[in-house]
Motif scaffolding. Structure first.
Motif, short mmCIF file in Angstrom:
data_model
loop_
_atom_site.label_atom_id
_atom_site.label_comp_id
_atom_site.label_asym_id
_atom_site.label_seq_id
_atom_site.Cartn_x
_atom_site.Cartn_y
_atom_site.Cartn_z
N GLU A 276 7.40 -13.78 -0.36
CA GLU A 276 6.46 -12.67 -0.13
C GLU A 276 7.15 -11.50 0.58
OE1 GLU A 276 3.70 -12.02 -1.29
OE2 GLU A 276 2.90 -13.91 -1.98
N PRO A 277 6.74 -10.25 0.29
CA PRO A 277 5.60 -9.85 -0.54
C PRO A 277 5.91 -9.72 -2.04
CG PRO A 277 6.51 -7.92 0.53
CD PRO A 277 7.34 -9.10 0.99
N GLY A 278 7.12 -10.12 -2.45
CA GLY A 278 7.53 -9.98 -3.84
C GLY A 278 6.59 -10.65 -4.84
N LEU A 279 6.11 -11.86 -4.50
CA LEU A 279 5.23 -12.58 -5.41
C LEU A 279 3.91 -11.85 -5.62
CD1 LEU A 279 5.94 -16.17 -4.07
CD2 LEU A 279 6.42 -15.40 -6.40
N THR A 280 3.34 -11.33 -4.55
CA THR A 280 2.08 -10.58 -4.66
C THR A 280 2.31 -9.31 -5.48
OG1 THR A 280 1.27 -11.45 -2.58
CG2 THR A 280 0.25 -9.42 -3.33
N ILE A 281 3.45 -8.65 -5.24
CA ILE A 281 3.78 -7.44 -6.01
C ILE A 281 3.87 -7.79 -7.49
CG2 ILE A 281 5.57 -5.70 -6.45
CD1 ILE A 281 6.18 -5.77 -3.39
N ALA A 282 4.62 -8.85 -7.82
CA ALA A 282 4.80 -9.26 -9.22
C ALA A 282 3.47 -9.55 -9.90
CB ALA A 282 5.72 -10.47 -9.30
N SER A 283 2.57 -10.19 -9.14
CA SER A 283 1.26 -10.56 -9.72
C SER A 283 0.42 -9.33 -10.05
CB SER A 283 0.50 -11.48 -8.77
OG SER A 283 0.06 -10.75 -7.64
N ARG B 52 0.84 -1.21 0.00
CA ARG B 52 0.00 0.00 0.00
C ARG B 52 0.88 1.26 0.00
NH1 ARG B 52 -2.06 3.88 3.00
NH2 ARG B 52 -0.95 3.33 4.91
N LEU B 53 1.89 1.26 0.86
CA LEU B 53 2.77 2.42 0.98
C LEU B 53 3.61 2.66 -0.28
CD1 LEU B 53 3.93 1.92 4.66
CD2 LEU B 53 2.70 3.91 3.83
N LEU B 54 4.02 1.58 -0.94
CA LEU B 54 4.88 1.72 -2.12
C LEU B 54 4.13 2.30 -3.31
CD1 LEU B 54 7.11 -1.49 -1.97
CD2 LEU B 54 7.75 0.85 -1.37
N ASP B 55 2.79 2.18 -3.29
CA ASP B 55 1.95 2.81 -4.32
C ASP B 55 2.52 2.54 -5.73
OD1 ASP B 55 -0.07 4.33 -5.37
OD2 ASP B 55 0.97 6.24 -5.12
N LEU B 56 2.56 1.26 -6.09
CA LEU B 56 3.27 0.82 -7.29
C LEU B 56 2.57 1.18 -8.60
CD1 LEU B 56 4.10 -2.58 -5.67
CD2 LEU B 56 5.80 -0.84 -6.21
N LYS B 57 3.41 1.42 -9.61
CA LYS B 57 2.87 1.63 -10.95
C LYS B 57 3.10 0.34 -11.74
CE LYS B 57 3.80 6.48 -10.35
NZ LYS B 57 4.14 6.13 -8.96
N ASN B 58 2.29 0.16 -12.79
CA ASN B 58 2.31 -1.09 -13.56
C ASN B 58 3.66 -1.52 -14.11
OD1 ASN B 58 -0.22 -2.07 -13.29
ND2 ASN B 58 -1.09 -0.84 -14.94
N ASP B 59 4.50 -0.53 -14.43
CA ASP B 59 5.79 -0.88 -15.07
C ASP B 59 6.98 -0.72 -14.11
OD1 ASP B 59 5.67 1.84 -14.85
OD2 ASP B 59 6.35 2.26 -16.91
N ASP B 60 6.71 -0.68 -12.81
CA ASP B 60 7.80 -0.52 -11.84
C ASP B 60 8.73 -1.73 -11.81
OD1 ASP B 60 7.28 2.02 -10.97
OD2 ASP B 60 6.22 1.45 -9.15
N LEU B 61 10.01 -1.45 -11.59
CA LEU B 61 10.99 -2.50 -11.31
C LEU B 61 11.19 -2.48 -9.80
CD1 LEU B 61 13.05 -4.63 -12.24
CD2 LEU B 61 14.72 -2.78 -12.50
N VAL B 62 10.87 -3.59 -9.14
CA VAL B 62 10.85 -3.64 -7.67
C VAL B 62 11.88 -4.64 -7.15
CG1 VAL B 62 9.40 -4.03 -5.63
CG2 VAL B 62 8.39 -3.04 -7.70
N LEU B 63 12.58 -4.24 -6.10
CA LEU B 63 13.52 -5.12 -5.42
C LEU B 63 12.90 -5.55 -4.09
CD1 LEU B 63 16.47 -6.32 -5.15
CD2 LEU B 63 17.07 -4.20 -3.98
N ASP B 64 12.86 -6.88 -3.85
CA ASP B 64 12.37 -7.39 -2.57
C ASP B 64 13.57 -8.02 -1.85
OD1 ASP B 64 10.60 -8.08 -0.54
OD2 ASP B 64 10.15 -10.03 -1.42
N GLY C 74 5.71 -4.57 -15.21
CA GLY C 74 6.89 -4.44 -14.36
C GLY C 74 7.47 -5.79 -13.99
N LYS C 75 8.38 -5.77 -13.01
CA LYS C 75 9.09 -7.00 -12.64
C LYS C 75 9.58 -6.90 -11.20
CE LYS C 75 13.19 -9.58 -14.01
NZ LYS C 75 14.35 -9.65 -14.90
N VAL C 76 9.72 -8.03 -10.55
CA VAL C 76 10.26 -8.09 -9.19
C VAL C 76 11.54 -8.92 -9.20
CG1 VAL C 76 9.90 -8.93 -6.83
CG2 VAL C 76 8.03 -7.81 -8.05
N ILE C 77 12.58 -8.39 -8.57
CA ILE C 77 13.79 -9.17 -8.31
C ILE C 77 13.86 -9.39 -6.81
CG2 ILE C 77 16.31 -9.24 -8.42
CD1 ILE C 77 16.17 -7.60 -10.99
#
Length: 291
Positions: free
Chosen positions: A72-79, A53-65, A84-87
């Protein structure tokens, strides 16, 4: 000057030793985490949801977990990222193997894992739009270096959110068993500032760390969860499968003492939940900042 260099080297060796021990421990406990994945992920979900909720992600964000464990929470973020993509990174390859398996089972393709140490992230400066880290900081041997590295790989304007455990008094799920162990066995107290569950629980500790790293718009809030064990047996077995300090302490005792501790833990938990429905409250702090 020479003494400073020697002290620095000693500290580096100490940090390396802690890191190696942690890697070994988390790998050793990864089967336990896999076994209890459903229960533990349900327990930690509110903390992950608050980070998202706090990260307020955009569809094409590249996120580091960071310190991703079983994913988790990387998998939920990726879904939730359509473009975008999660590493996800962790020190223990055993944990990340479970994360990869979880990704495969859920059909999540925009998810990658990298085995590395948070203090030496193998990414270029200003790479990520956002960073999540659920319950990693308490265990980082050098927390200042960790937040410095995270900030380095974050893009200007990038967001970071992390959770750490709140004070012991608000986390009976830990203290019920560890308190009983400490009452029965002489466990030497860890050196001040050593990695541990409640190391970051002091109010303002994490915001100060974020501020030292040059992060802005920092906030710190409480988020609560429930460990839904249902029975005392499940609580006892879970803690013996996933909690390294519990296993380490009990391995040093004989069977009679183990049995005594077990009986006392059961008594304590059953007194607190006389209806026999063991749903234990927990409390964490969620800290947010912007580069």
């Amino acid at each position: 000057m020479r003494l400073q260099t020697i002290n620095h080297t000693i500290m580096e060796l100490e940090i390396e030793k802690i890191r190696d021990q942690q890697k070994e421990t988390w790998n050793k406990f990864s089967p336990g985490w896999k076994k209890w994945d459903e229960l533990t992920m349900d327990f930690l979900k509110p903390m992950g949801d608050e980070i998202i909720r706090l990260l307020d992600l955009k569809n094409d964000d590249l996120v580091l977990d960071v310190a991703a464990g079983t994913g988790e929470p990387g998998l939920t973020i990726a879904s939730r990222l359509s473009a975008g993509k999660v590493i996800s990174t962790d020190l223990a390859e055993g944990m990340l193997e479970i994360a990869q398996e979880n990704a495969k089972n859920r059909g999540i393709k925009n998810f990658e894992t990298v085995v590395c140490d948070v203090c030496e992230l193998p990414f270029a400066d200003n790479t990520f739009d956002a960073i999540s880290c659920r319950f990693g900081f308490m265990f980082f041997p050098d927390m200042q270096l960790a937040i410095k590295e995270m900030t380095r790989v974050l893009k200007p304007g990038g967001r970071i959110a992390t959770t750490v455990w709140n004070i012991p008094e608000k986390n009976f799920w830990v203290t019920a068993i560890m308190g009983t162990i400490n009452k029965n066995i002489e466990i030497p107290p860890p050196p001040p500032g050593a990695p541990g569950m409640f190391r970051c629980s002091k109010e303002g500790f994490m915001t100060n760390l974020f501020s030292q790293a040059g992060l802005k718009n920092i906030s710190e809030n409480e988020v609560t969860g429930k460990l839904n064990c249902k029975t005392t047996d499940v609580y006892w077995n879970l803690m013996n499968d996933v909690a390294a300090p519990v296993v380490a302490a009990l391995s040093k005792t004989d069977n009679a003492m183990k049995e005594k501790i077990k009986n006392e833990v059961y008594l304590l938990v059953n007194q607190k939940y006389p209806d026999g429905n063991i749903i234990i409250d927990s409390s964490a702090l969620v800290i947010y900042g912007v580069k």
